[in-house]
Design a protein around this motif. Structure first.
Motif, PDB file in Angstrom:
ATOM      1  N   ILE A 144       0.844  -1.201   0.000  1.00 12.33           N
ATOM      2  CA  ILE A 144       0.000   0.000   0.000  1.00 12.33           C
ATOM      3  C   ILE A 144       0.879   1.249   0.000  1.00 12.33           C
ATOM      4  N   LEU A 145       1.920   1.228   0.846  1.00 13.79           N
ATOM      5  CA  LEU A 145       2.774   2.414   0.958  1.00 13.79           C
ATOM      6  C   LEU A 145       3.567   2.667  -0.316  1.00 13.79           C
ATOM      7  N   ALA A 146       3.859   1.597  -1.056  1.00 20.83           N
ATOM      8  CA  ALA A 146       4.619   1.770  -2.296  1.00 20.83           C
ATOM      9  C   ALA A 146       3.715   2.207  -3.443  1.00 20.83           C
ATOM     10  N   SER A 147       2.400   2.024  -3.271  1.00 20.34           N
ATOM     11  CA  SER A 147       1.480   2.375  -4.348  1.00 20.34           C
ATOM     12  C   SER A 147       1.260   3.884  -4.396  1.00 20.34           C
ATOM     13  N   ARG A 148       0.611   4.337  -5.443  1.00 13.96           N
ATOM     14  CA  ARG A 148       0.308   5.748  -5.561  1.00 13.96           C
ATOM     15  C   ARG A 148      -0.544   6.212  -4.383  1.00 13.96           C
ATOM     16  N   PHE A 149      -1.520   5.355  -3.994  1.00 12.37           N
ATOM     17  CA  PHE A 149      -2.371   5.697  -2.856  1.00 12.37           C
ATOM     18  C   PHE A 149      -1.528   5.989  -1.606  1.00 12.37           C
ATOM     19  N   GLY A 150      -0.594   5.071  -1.318  1.00  9.82           N
ATOM     20  CA  GLY A 150       0.232   5.222  -0.121  1.00  9.82           C
ATOM     21  C   GLY A 150       1.109   6.456  -0.181  1.00  9.82           C
ATOM     22  N   ARG A 151       1.624   6.753  -1.378  1.00  4.73           N
ATOM     23  CA  ARG A 151       2.495   7.914  -1.521  1.00  4.73           C
ATOM     24  C   ARG A 151       1.703   9.193  -1.302  1.00  4.73           C
ATOM     25  N   VAL A 152       0.453   9.200  -1.749  1.00  2.77           N
ATOM     26  CA  VAL A 152      -0.381  10.386  -1.528  1.00  2.77           C
ATOM     27  C   VAL A 152      -0.723  10.508  -0.039  1.00  2.77           C
ATOM     28  N   VAL A 153      -0.960   9.366   0.617  1.00  2.00           N
ATOM     29  CA  VAL A 153      -1.245   9.389   2.060  1.00  2.00           C
ATOM     30  C   VAL A 153      -0.095  10.066   2.812  1.00  2.00           C
ATOM     31  N   VAL A 154       1.129   9.667   2.462  1.00  2.00           N
ATOM     32  CA  VAL A 154       2.298  10.260   3.129  1.00  2.00           C
ATOM     33  C   VAL A 154       2.431  11.743   2.765  1.00  2.00           C
TER      34      VAL A 154
END
Lengths: 345, 240
Positions: free
Chosen positions: A191-201
């Motif tokens: 999840i963190l490596a996905s686009r979603f995760g990157r936007v979360v961070v």
């Protein structure tokens, strides 16, 4: 072939996890292994808090609410259904749905960060009081007596998927617990490596900027909150399995506070840190409890104060940023600022 | 396309209690137009930008983007229509690398591959390659401004709002910024807030002057800079 260091770290972690999964049963007796199993459940609980707080920048003071909901959902479902396959799914689904409702009103209502802490804390206390007051025969869901402050004893353990006649023995439970922990770790990493995760961070770093680019922070925060709730629910399910028992103490403030300490000690902004924090502190508490030298809570307090004063960044960042570069094992590198706190501009 | 109206603001007013920061402002911007916005401190320029991007909801008045009413829309909704902004105080992802900042700008509704391509193009266009893997929070102010501009460009908006893009930059950087703005203006519309008159001359265009929340005048750069009233408001005298 050169491997990206982040990938290398991930692969090492999974390999270590598998090594522990298959190695520990060889060196520990059954009692030790059973004790380690509950540590694994707590490690997964810490992973939930670490993901939500360290990456989402959302500070929940009541993550125990989801842990407890998962545990109770499993207990109630498995007592009614017999076969544990569906109850495990329910143990994840119930906290996720609950988090969706609660999170919708918090994030879409534009509640500020401090109040999110207050609300989550309050919700866990309400659940504690609610379940605590379900003593008596009148309170049951299907065949499951809720039992008030006495909790629900004799919760059937996990069984082989789809086969309720072959429950897992404590040794097999270990594999199930560590196996799920590794899986959850892999899923969160993905999840963190996905686009979603990157936007979360990115939203953790600067919500305004993310919004001005066109991301809706409310949506991303809600989803992060739901994912963390699901992980906490699965941890609660493992916890209930471990003792075959669940009581309202899973909703207690101690549970919510403990998991925050796990994350702080292990290292905010990492996934490994919360797990190490959980296992390390649980281990210390167990030793302190059996030694009768110091009160376990006093010991926990001392550990927390010592860490906040001496190692505020936590164990894992300390080793990653100071010890390993010092030992020339990995190159020194600058690290993202791990908290969601406002950074000086 | 160049003749179409991109942005149309009618009677935009922003009141904070008894203070009227922006007072019945009308402004029309064509597609691919370059507009400079000048005015003394407190004239309401940044507040105006916040109204355009949805960070503030106007007390009254309407804002239309390509004929669509965006008055009171959420910032992310306005951004999705194609409005990008570099704010006055750099708004960047401090804990992330330069590359990651730009990636987040590029990645919305695009394939990862396409986004990566935009990132590498944008980085080299703004000459940020050499610091691509540095953490933005550790960079100098001028560099952080560039990172923010890169992030906004990676968004590929049709209207770019730049709030003091040259502030805190040295002479060479200012020249580069002016050059960049002219280059961006070949395909995209810009509204630039700036105090530096030399800089305004470099990017020469229509200039709108704000004073005390109102539009004082709107004309081409030569006329505006020669105007006595504009000189007066900048020197602190109030125009009649």
């Amino acid at each position: 072939m050169k491997i990206d260091p982040r990938w290398a770290g991930f692969l090492v972690m999974v390999a270590l996890g598998l090594l522990l999964m298959f190695g520990l049963p060889q060196v520990l007796d059954l009692f030790g292994l059973v004790q380690m199993t509950v540590f694994v459940a707590m490690a997964m609980f810490a992973l939930s808090q670490g993901f939500l707080w360290g990456y989402g920048g959302i500070m929940s003071f009541g993550q125990a609410a989801f842990f407890g909901l998962g545990g109770y959902a499993y207990a109630i479902a498995v007592i009614n259904l017999g076969d544990s396959t569906l109850p495990v799914v329910i143990a994840v689904a119930v906290p996720v749905v609950f988090a969706a409702l609660l999170g919708y009103f918090m994030f879409y209502g534009r509640i500020s960060d401090a109040y999110i802490g207050v609300i989550t804390l309050t919700v866990s206390v309400i659940l504690f009081e609610l379940v605590n007051s379900t003593s008596g025969d009148a309170y049951h869901i299907g065949a499951a007596q809720l039992g008030g402050f006495n909790g629900i004893p004799g919760v059937p353990p996990l069984n082989m998927p789809g086969d309720s006649s072959s429950p897992l023995d404590p040794g097999q439970m270990w594999y199930a617990a560590v196996g799920s922990l590794i899986m959850v770790y892999i899923v969160l990493r993905a999840i963190l490596a996905s686009r979603f995760g990157r936007v979360v961070v990115a939203i953790r770093e600067n919500e305004t900027r993310a919004m001005l680019i066109g991301y809706d922070p409310r949506f991303y925060k809600l989803l992060t909150f739901m994912i963390a709730a699901g992980v906490a629910g699965l941890a609660g399910c493992l916890f209930t399995n471990w003792g075959g028992f669940i009581s309202p103490t899973v909703f207690s403030l101690t549970m919510s506070a403990q998991v925050i300490i796990f994350v702080l000690v292990g290292g905010l902004g990492t996934l490994l840190g919360p797990m190490i924090g959980a296992v390390g502190i649980e281990y210390l508490i167990t030793i302190a409890g059996s030694q009768h030298l110091v009160d376990a809570n006093l010991g926990l307090g001392i550990v927390l104060v010592a860490f906040v004063l001496l190692v505020p960044q936590g164990v894992v960042p300390l080793i990653r940023d100071k010890v390993l570069p010092f030992a020339k094992l990995v190159p020194r590198q600058s690290k993202p600022i791990p908290t969601g706190a406002e950074v000086p501009r | 396309m160049t003749s179409g109206t991109l942005l149309e603001v009618r009677g935009a007013t922003m009141r904070f209690g008894g203070v009227t920061a922006v007072d019945t402002v009308d402004l029309t911007l064509r597609e691919v137009e370059l507009r400079c916005l000048i005015g003394p401190n407190g004239a309401g320029k940044s507040t105006f930008f916040k109204m355009l991007t949805g960070q503030l909801v106007p007390s009254s008045g309407t804002i239309q983007f390509r004929g669509k009413d965006i008055t009171g829309s959420n910032p992310h909704e306005i951004a999705r229509l194609g409005v990008g902004i570099k704010t006055q105080v750099p708004n960047v992802f401090n804990g992330l690398s330069v590359r990651e900042n730009v990636f987040i700008g590029a990645a919305r509704r695009k394939s990862i591959k396409h986004a990566r391509q935009i990132v590498s193009e944008t980085l080299s266009r703004l000459q940020l390659d050499s610091i691509a893997d540095r953490i933005v929070g550790q960079l100098a102010h001028g560099q952080r401004q560039w990172v923010e501009i890169a992030t906004v460009l990676a968004q590929e908006p049709d209207l770019i709002l730049l709030d003091e893009p040259a502030a805190g930059m040295n002479h060479a950087e200012v020249l580069r910024t002016a050059e960049l703005i002219r280059e961006i203006n070949r395909t995209q519309a810009l509204v630039v807030v700036e105090h530096d008159m030399q800089f305004i001359r470099m990017i020469a265009s229509t200039v709108t002057v704000f004073n005390q929340g109102r539009v004082l005048m709107e004309d081409d750069v030569g006329h505006v800079l020669a105007d006595q009233r504009v000189r007066d408001v900048y020197l602190g005298k109030q125009a009649a």
